[in-house]
Design a protein around this motif. Sequence first.
Motif, PDB file in Angstrom:
ATOM      1  N   LEU A 248       0.835  -1.199   0.000  1.00 57.20           N
ATOM      2  CA  LEU A 248       0.000   0.000   0.000  1.00 57.20           C
ATOM      3  C   LEU A 248       0.876   1.259   0.000  1.00 57.20           C
ATOM      4  CD1 LEU A 248      -2.852   1.333   0.466  1.00 57.20           C
ATOM      5  CD2 LEU A 248      -2.193   1.416   2.864  1.00 57.20           C
ATOM      6  N   ALA A 249       1.871   1.283   0.893  1.00 55.44           N
ATOM      7  CA  ALA A 249       2.738   2.459   1.012  1.00 55.44           C
ATOM      8  C   ALA A 249       3.520   2.698  -0.280  1.00 55.44           C
ATOM      9  CB  ALA A 249       3.699   2.282   2.195  1.00 55.44           C
ATOM     10  N   GLY A 250       3.977   1.613  -0.912  1.00 51.68           N
ATOM     11  CA  GLY A 250       4.717   1.741  -2.163  1.00 51.68           C
ATOM     12  C   GLY A 250       3.856   2.328  -3.267  1.00 51.68           C
ATOM     13  N   SER A 251       2.638   1.813  -3.405  1.00 48.52           N
ATOM     14  CA  SER A 251       1.730   2.347  -4.424  1.00 48.52           C
ATOM     15  C   SER A 251       1.377   3.805  -4.133  1.00 48.52           C
ATOM     16  CB  SER A 251       0.452   1.497  -4.499  1.00 48.52           C
ATOM     17  OG  SER A 251       0.653   0.403  -5.384  1.00 48.52           O
ATOM     18  N   HIS A 252       1.243   4.133  -2.849  1.00 45.95           N
ATOM     19  CA  HIS A 252       0.941   5.515  -2.461  1.00 45.95           C
ATOM     20  C   HIS A 252       2.084   6.456  -2.885  1.00 45.95           C
ATOM     21  CE1 HIS A 252      -0.938   8.257   0.874  1.00 45.95           C
ATOM     22  NE2 HIS A 252      -0.620   8.932  -0.199  1.00 45.95           N
ATOM     23  N   MET A 253       3.326   6.033  -2.644  1.00 45.59           N
ATOM     24  CA  MET A 253       4.476   6.882  -3.002  1.00 45.59           C
ATOM     25  C   MET A 253       4.601   7.052  -4.514  1.00 45.59           C
ATOM     26  SD  MET A 253       5.304   7.739  -0.086  1.00 45.59           S
ATOM     27  CE  MET A 253       6.713   8.771  -0.174  1.00 45.59           C
ATOM     28  N   ARG A 254       4.265   6.004  -5.267  1.00 43.68           N
ATOM     29  CA  ARG A 254       4.301   6.105  -6.734  1.00 43.68           C
ATOM     30  C   ARG A 254       3.215   7.061  -7.238  1.00 43.68           C
ATOM     31  NH1 ARG A 254       7.074   2.603  -9.891  1.00 43.68           N
ATOM     32  NH2 ARG A 254       8.340   1.028  -8.842  1.00 43.68           N
ATOM     33  N   SER A 255       2.022   6.936  -6.666  1.00 48.22           N
ATOM     34  CA  SER A 255       0.931   7.803  -7.121  1.00 48.22           C
ATOM     35  C   SER A 255       1.133   9.245  -6.673  1.00 48.22           C
ATOM     36  CB  SER A 255      -0.415   7.251  -6.649  1.00 48.22           C
ATOM     37  OG  SER A 255      -0.682   6.042  -7.344  1.00 48.22           O
ATOM     38  N   ALA A 256       1.772   9.451  -5.526  1.00 51.08           N
ATOM     39  CA  ALA A 256       2.097  10.817  -5.084  1.00 51.08           C
ATOM     40  C   ALA A 256       3.024  11.475  -6.115  1.00 51.08           C
ATOM     41  CB  ALA A 256       2.770  10.777  -3.715  1.00 51.08           C
ATOM     42  N   TYR A 257       3.925  10.661  -6.666  1.00 55.68           N
ATOM     43  CA  TYR A 257       4.841  11.157  -7.709  1.00 55.68           C
ATOM     44  C   TYR A 257       4.066  11.451  -8.999  1.00 55.68           C
ATOM     45  CZ  TYR A 257       8.722  10.925 -11.111  1.00 55.68           C
ATOM     46  OH  TYR A 257       9.632  11.187 -12.112  1.00 55.68           O
ATOM     47  N   ASP A 258       3.202  10.508  -9.403  1.00 53.67           N
ATOM     48  CA  ASP A 258       2.417  10.694 -10.635  1.00 53.67           C
ATOM     49  C   ASP A 258       1.558  11.952 -10.574  1.00 53.67           C
ATOM     50  OD1 ASP A 258       3.485   8.267 -11.402  1.00 53.67           O
ATOM     51  OD2 ASP A 258       1.671   7.096 -10.982  1.00 53.67           O
ATOM     52  N   LEU A 259       0.993  12.219  -9.383  1.00 51.70           N
ATOM     53  CA  LEU A 259       0.069  13.359  -9.231  1.00 51.70           C
ATOM     54  C   LEU A 259       0.789  14.653  -8.833  1.00 51.70           C
ATOM     55  CD1 LEU A 259      -2.857  11.615  -7.273  1.00 51.70           C
ATOM     56  CD2 LEU A 259      -2.838  12.230  -9.683  1.00 51.70           C
ATOM     57  N   LYS A 260       2.134  14.575  -8.681  1.00 50.04           N
ATOM     58  CA  LYS A 260       2.936  15.751  -8.291  1.00 50.04           C
ATOM     59  C   LYS A 260       2.502  16.312  -6.932  1.00 50.04           C
ATOM     60  CE  LYS A 260       4.017  17.051 -13.067  1.00 50.04           C
ATOM     61  NZ  LYS A 260       3.557  15.756 -13.602  1.00 50.04           N
ATOM     62  N   GLN A 261       2.465  15.418  -5.945  1.00 48.46           N
ATOM     63  CA  GLN A 261       2.076  15.837  -4.593  1.00 48.46           C
ATOM     64  C   GLN A 261       3.301  16.221  -3.760  1.00 48.46           C
ATOM     65  OE1 GLN A 261      -0.286  12.480  -3.143  1.00 48.46           O
ATOM     66  NE2 GLN A 261      -2.139  13.332  -4.074  1.00 48.46           N
ATOM     67  N   ASN A 262       3.098  17.163  -2.855  1.00 47.39           N
ATOM     68  CA  ASN A 262       4.185  17.653  -2.003  1.00 47.39           C
ATOM     69  C   ASN A 262       4.363  16.747  -0.783  1.00 47.39           C
ATOM     70  OD1 ASN A 262       6.113  19.124  -0.692  1.00 47.39           O
ATOM     71  ND2 ASN A 262       4.897  20.972  -0.434  1.00 47.39           N
ATOM     72  N   MET A 263       4.822  15.527  -1.067  1.00 50.63           N
ATOM     73  CA  MET A 263       4.968  14.539  -0.001  1.00 50.63           C
ATOM     74  C   MET A 263       6.388  14.027   0.063  1.00 50.63           C
ATOM     75  SD  MET A 263       1.867  11.858  -0.145  1.00 50.63           S
ATOM     76  CE  MET A 263       2.439  10.734   1.107  1.00 50.63           C
ATOM     77  N   VAL A 264       6.838  13.645   1.259  1.00 54.37           N
ATOM     78  CA  VAL A 264       8.066  12.853   1.386  1.00 54.37           C
ATOM     79  C   VAL A 264       7.728  11.633   2.235  1.00 54.37           C
ATOM     80  CG1 VAL A 264       9.622  14.830   1.207  1.00 54.37           C
ATOM     81  CG2 VAL A 264       8.892  14.066   3.467  1.00 54.37           C
ATOM     82  N   GLY A 265       8.413  10.536   1.988  1.00 57.58           N
ATOM     83  CA  GLY A 265       8.221   9.328   2.785  1.00 57.58           C
ATOM     84  C   GLY A 265       9.366   9.189   3.777  1.00 57.58           C
TER      85      GLY A 265
ATOM     86  N   PHE B  28      12.819   5.100  -9.008  1.00 57.40           N
ATOM     87  CA  PHE B  28      11.667   4.218  -9.264  1.00 57.40           C
ATOM     88  C   PHE B  28      10.372   4.986  -9.554  1.00 57.40           C
ATOM     89  CE2 PHE B  28      14.310   1.479  -6.328  1.00 57.40           C
ATOM     90  CZ  PHE B  28      14.690   0.560  -7.292  1.00 57.40           C
ATOM     91  N   GLY B  29      10.461   6.307  -9.630  1.00 55.55           N
ATOM     92  CA  GLY B  29       9.248   7.092  -9.870  1.00 55.55           C
ATOM     93  C   GLY B  29       8.369   7.177  -8.636  1.00 55.55           C
ATOM     94  N   THR B  30       8.957   7.691  -7.541  1.00 55.95           N
ATOM     95  CA  THR B  30       8.208   7.832  -6.284  1.00 55.95           C
ATOM     96  C   THR B  30       8.415   9.238  -5.732  1.00 55.95           C
ATOM     97  OG1 THR B  30      10.128   7.205  -4.946  1.00 55.95           O
ATOM     98  CG2 THR B  30       8.640   5.427  -5.624  1.00 55.95           C
ATOM     99  N   ALA B  31       7.577   9.631  -4.782  1.00 51.51           N
ATOM    100  CA  ALA B  31       7.866  10.827  -3.999  1.00 51.51           C
ATOM    101  C   ALA B  31       9.195  10.583  -3.284  1.00 51.51           C
ATOM    102  CB  ALA B  31       6.742  11.072  -2.996  1.00 51.51           C
ATOM    103  N   PRO B  32       9.947  11.650  -2.927  1.00 50.56           N
ATOM    104  CA  PRO B  32      11.241  11.476  -2.240  1.00 50.56           C
ATOM    105  C   PRO B  32      11.076  10.613  -0.983  1.00 50.56           C
ATOM    106  CG  PRO B  32      10.883  13.786  -2.794  1.00 50.56           C
ATOM    107  CD  PRO B  32       9.611  13.070  -3.096  1.00 50.56           C
ATOM    108  N   LEU B  33      12.022   9.703  -0.766  1.00 49.83           N
ATOM    109  CA  LEU B  33      11.918   8.788   0.374  1.00 49.83           C
ATOM    110  C   LEU B  33      13.224   8.780   1.171  1.00 49.83           C
ATOM    111  CD1 LEU B  33      10.290   6.499   1.838  1.00 49.83           C
ATOM    112  CD2 LEU B  33      11.232   4.905   0.189  1.00 49.83           C
TER     113      LEU B  33
END
Length: 550
Positions: free
Chosen positions: A42-59, A119-124
């Motif tokens: 779940l967390a991995g898919s969330h980080m990928r989609s945060a990247y796809d949607l250009k969200q201001n998130m870090v993991g 991997f195409g994710t929000a910064p982690l």
Amino acid sequence: MNFKLKHPYKFGKGYEKPVAYFSMEFAIDQPLKIYSGGLGFLAGSHMRSAYDLKQNMVGIGILWKYGYYDQVRKHNNELDVLWQERHYNFLQELDFDIEITVDNHPVKVKVYYLAPEVFGTAPLFLLSTDHPQNDHLAHTITHKLYDNNIATRIAQYILLGVGGAKLLEKLGHEVELYHFNEAHALPAAFRLLEKLGSVEKVREKLVFTTHTPVKAGNEINDPNFLHKLGFFNGFSIGEIDGLIGLDEGMFNHTLAALRLSKIANAVSKKHQEVSSAMWGGYTNICDIIPITNAQNKTYWTDKELEKAYEKRSVKKFTSRKRTLKSELFQLVADQTGKIFDPNILTIVWARRFAGYKRADLIARDVARFEALLNNKNYPVQMIWAGKPYPLDHSAVSTFNWLVHFTRKYHNATILTGYELSLSAMMKKGSDVWLNNPRIPLEASGTSGMTAAMNGSLNFSTNDGWILEFGEHGKNAFVIPEADTTAPEGEQDQWDADHMMHILEEEIVPMYYKNHEQWVEMNFQSMADVNKYFRASRMADEYYRKLYNHH
């Protein structure tokens, strides 16, 4: 310190608010082995989609030196557990340390960075206590995910929470919200309490996702033990009791998270009802809303199957499915010495081996299961896979029982190494995705979503996300609900009987006699899963309903 955090994109509209997402595990990609199961997927898919949607998130997570464990076999093919050191050249080690305190000892923490483009994710950011200045005990904090030693596990929570909060301070990355995926990162709340001075102010900055639908699954510990280790970040037990409240003298992690957050979410609509009933009797808890789990479609879906679905081409779908089955069956042959046939209906049960998920339910009536396998005209192939928690002896023995049980059948087997890449292969290479948890114990479940994205029909008990998706005979096969007040054995019998009946009367005949209808059902299932169970919808809802909630 030269590191400057930069998101590689301009933030999307509505996604500008800076958020830090804390999780014990992230299933980002096959080579990065820092996850065990569904929570990580779940967390991995969330980080990928945060990247796809250009969200201001870090993991923020932990770099587990030995991962969860490598699943291998003993000489007799039974389960064995291998702890193997992991080194990654795609992580960047940052040029500074942070320090946390565990059991009154200073512990040095290294920080690793997974850049978005890898991997195409929000910064982690991943934390590690594998530091030359630490003693052996401090080193063991980041050895194993979900260590069975309770003191080590509490130290892991302190590392994730306090370490993660200190990292954000050190980076000068001001976030407006801390999002806890499960209650593990709670010590971050006590770090915030120290900085902000009041529970009200902490609440403004915290949101929480709860995953467990049973009371027993929510961790409860002795506050004296937690205090000694430094879990409360210097606050006394009296202060904690006054500020949050203990639960009959014990510290209840989920309850504390619900009392310290401004809003929380459950992971399906049904889970929201169960959670609200479970915690409803307690005072001062925040609202719990449903945000149903989802999976990142781009990462999981086979492009050729997707094209066949878009063209609604039965022929293309059938031929691609056969190819994907052949690819999976090469791996089956390699691991087990059994050659499977891509033209035969193939059922897969693959997920975490936990008791309530009932891996062996389909084989409960052995004679009936054998008849299913040995049907001359309409044969069936069955594959199991999944990782039990190494010290869950009952789950391990179920795994081992299946090893010996399947040995005598040429068309049934069990695989090891159920991680991201095998998971994807099994979803692409199966016709039926079997899911039979004892209801209502599955908060959501997500493996069936990615199976549906890859033209594998869900066959499930009516629990978790299936309640929002499954329409029997239209896009899935759903086992009628058992009476949850009946003894467990009776519920198991009910589910096993209905499962076999649906297989014998509906699934097997349709696959062989009415293949066009079978593929149409798959197209319907793909359409329905795409509508609502893509992680882009979920990541968007987190911003709209949780992060931007006033």
